[in-house]
Design a protein around this motif. Structure first.
Motif, PDB file in Angstrom:
ATOM      1  N   LEU A  61       0.835  -1.203   0.000  1.00 18.28           N
ATOM      2  CA  LEU A  61       0.000   0.000   0.000  1.00 18.28           C
ATOM      3  C   LEU A  61       0.872   1.257   0.000  1.00 18.28           C
ATOM      4  O   LEU A  61       0.574   2.232  -0.710  1.00 18.28           O
ATOM      5  CB  LEU A  61      -0.927   0.001   1.218  1.00 18.28           C
ATOM      6  N   ARG A 105       2.255   1.783  -3.475  1.00 22.05           N
ATOM      7  CA  ARG A 105       1.233   2.317  -4.376  1.00 22.05           C
ATOM      8  C   ARG A 105       1.022   3.822  -4.126  1.00 22.05           C
ATOM      9  O   ARG A 105       0.885   4.607  -5.065  1.00 22.05           O
ATOM     10  CB  ARG A 105      -0.085   1.574  -4.176  1.00 22.05           C
ATOM     11  N   ASN A 106       1.002   4.220  -2.868  1.00 27.01           N
ATOM     12  CA  ASN A 106       0.809   5.639  -2.548  1.00 27.01           C
ATOM     13  C   ASN A 106       1.999   6.477  -3.006  1.00 27.01           C
ATOM     14  O   ASN A 106       1.833   7.606  -3.488  1.00 27.01           O
ATOM     15  CB  ASN A 106       0.572   5.822  -1.050  1.00 27.01           C
ATOM     16  N   ALA A 113       1.743   6.867  -6.712  1.00 26.76           N
ATOM     17  CA  ALA A 113       0.704   7.848  -7.039  1.00 26.76           C
ATOM     18  C   ALA A 113       1.226   9.268  -6.852  1.00 26.76           C
ATOM     19  O   ALA A 113       0.943  10.158  -7.654  1.00 26.76           O
ATOM     20  CB  ALA A 113      -0.534   7.612  -6.167  1.00 26.76           C
ATOM     21  N   LYS A 155      -8.883  -1.181   2.584  1.00 25.60           N
ATOM     22  CA  LYS A 155      -7.689  -0.382   2.351  1.00 25.60           C
ATOM     23  C   LYS A 155      -7.042  -0.755   1.024  1.00 25.60           C
ATOM     24  O   LYS A 155      -6.578   0.107   0.275  1.00 25.60           O
ATOM     25  CB  LYS A 155      -6.691  -0.578   3.502  1.00 25.60           C
ATOM     26  N   ALA A 165      -8.831   0.553  -2.151  1.00 28.09           N
ATOM     27  CA  ALA A 165      -8.609   1.974  -2.386  1.00 28.09           C
ATOM     28  C   ALA A 165      -7.317   2.226  -3.157  1.00 28.09           C
ATOM     29  O   ALA A 165      -7.161   3.272  -3.791  1.00 28.09           O
ATOM     30  CB  ALA A 165      -8.583   2.724  -1.057  1.00 28.09           C
ATOM     31  N   CYS A 166      -6.397   1.253  -3.115  1.00 24.91           N
ATOM     32  CA  CYS A 166      -5.115   1.384  -3.824  1.00 24.91           C
ATOM     33  C   CYS A 166      -5.005   0.424  -5.002  1.00 24.91           C
ATOM     34  O   CYS A 166      -3.921   0.271  -5.572  1.00 24.91           O
ATOM     35  CB  CYS A 166      -3.959   1.129  -2.860  1.00 24.91           C
ATOM     36  N   ALA A 190       2.430   3.436   5.570  1.00 23.88           N
ATOM     37  CA  ALA A 190       1.777   3.626   4.272  1.00 23.88           C
ATOM     38  C   ALA A 190       1.121   5.003   4.249  1.00 23.88           C
ATOM     39  O   ALA A 190      -0.098   5.143   4.337  1.00 23.88           O
ATOM     40  CB  ALA A 190       0.754   2.524   4.019  1.00 23.88           C
ATOM     41  N   PRO A 238      -0.308   8.618   2.994  1.00 26.57           N
ATOM     42  CA  PRO A 238      -1.077   9.005   1.812  1.00 26.57           C
ATOM     43  C   PRO A 238      -0.179   9.728   0.813  1.00 26.57           C
ATOM     44  O   PRO A 238       0.876  10.254   1.175  1.00 26.57           O
ATOM     45  CB  PRO A 238      -2.156   9.938   2.382  1.00 26.57           C
ATOM     46  N   PRO A 239      -0.574   9.774  -0.457  1.00 25.91           N
ATOM     47  CA  PRO A 239       0.256  10.439  -1.465  1.00 25.91           C
ATOM     48  C   PRO A 239       0.661  11.861  -1.099  1.00 25.91           C
ATOM     49  O   PRO A 239       1.793  12.272  -1.377  1.00 25.91           O
ATOM     50  CB  PRO A 239      -0.629  10.403  -2.715  1.00 25.91           C
TER      51      PRO A 239
END
Length: 326
Positions: free
Chosen positions: A54, A57-58, A61, A123, A126-127, A241, A243-244
């Protein structure tokens, strides 16, 4: 010609070329060339921590957002090089696989695990990750050895695709993260080895065994007690993890202060700074017994670290917001 993509070896994402850049456009004849800057990102992680995929991925992004931002923004001209570093989240696992679901139900109880599983699936969705908590799990030491071999072979160009394949295999397709036959197959497909024979010879040897074990020790000496843990240019660190937007904040600080290695120049051994603009206690898998006043870098968890935001290597979990890790 707008937004033509230039392949940049070592960049975590394609580099967009904006209209008129380097294409002979007379309207930009007087424009000053923009120097791109490469940011090295060390990612300490383990195959069996869901927050590692996760967090990746963030981060990806955030990179996509930065590189697609207005060309006048300094963060639009950043490229990134990833290197995955080893962390052994559950040292009690052996090469003998056990049932993942049974392990979690035994640790937490069926009812509690059902709640945790639902939360993690939300969660993940969402990713773009479809978590499955079925299948086997075993020691991830060989996983770290082959990731080390991948980076030694071709840097992130080989290591990152392999890490992506292995994350997906374990979390979405019920593969055993310690299965040498599966690791060998994926490593050949990713270009680490020329053949299955060569891959199998690697796993039967002790190649990179000492280096990976030294990596576990180095993480401890740095004060890393939870994954994922991201270090940017050897200076800025953030755990969990995030957030972006938290990663974008780090990008902005990097271009503002100008610290760290640029364009392949020498790095630094100076103490790590922690991003103060991200929430403490972010989603991570790790050890709940870290001494916040001990030696090593200070992570951005604050004093609420033991209030249920991470899973412990000892098999215990915080009650406030327990996660399924390890």
């Amino acid at each position: 010609m707008a937004n033509e993509v230039i392949a940049d070896r070592g960049s975590a994402t394609p580099t967009p070329r904006h209209h008129g850049e380097g294409n002979g456009d007379s309207s930009n004849a007087l424009a000053q060339p923009t120097t791109r800057r490469k940011i090295k990102v060390d990612i300490t992680s383990d195959a069996i921590c869901p927050f590692c995929i996760l967090g990746l991925r963030n981060l990806q992004a955030a990179i996509a957002t930065a590189q697609s931002s207005d060309p006048s923004s300094p963060i639009a001209h950043l490229d990134f090089e990833f290197e995955f570093k080893p962390y052994l989240l559950d040292p009690t696992l052996t090469r003998e696989p056990i049932d993942k679901r049974e392990k979690y139900e035994s640790r937490f109880g069926k009812e509690k695990f059902a709640v945790m599983e639902k939360m993690m699936k939300q969660k993940g969705q969402a990713c773009g990750v479809n978590f499955s908590y079925d299948g086997p799990v075993s020691s991830t030491h060989d996983y770290h050895r082959v990731l080390h071999a991948a980076y030694a072979k071709g840097g992130q160009d080989i290591q990152l695709p392999l890490a992506e394949r292995l994350f997906s295999g374990y979390f979405e397709h019920q593969r055993d993260p310690g299965s040498r036959s599966w690791l060998a197959s994926e490593a050949v497909s990713s270009g680490v080895f020329p053949s299955l024979e060569a891959a199998n010879e690697f796993f039967l040897s002790d190649t990179y065994d000492a280096e990976v074990k030294q990596g576990y020790l180095k993480a401890r000496k740095m004060g890393i007690h939870g994954v994922p843990f991201f270090v940017f240019e050897g200076k800025w660190a953030v755990s969990g993890a995030q957030p972006p937007e938290a990663f974008l904040n780090i990008f902005r600080e990097l271009v503002k202060c100008g610290c760290g290695r640029t364009n392949g120049n020498g790095g630094t051994d100076s103490p790590l700074a922690v991003d103060q603009n991200v929430a403490a206690g972010s989603d991570a898998c790790g050890d709940e017994t870290v001494d916040e006043d001990g030696e090593g870098l200070k992570m951005n968890r604050g004093k609420d670290h033991n209030e249920g935001r991470v899973c412990g290597e000892s098999g215990t979990c915080g009650e406030a917001n327990a996660m399924v890790c390890g």
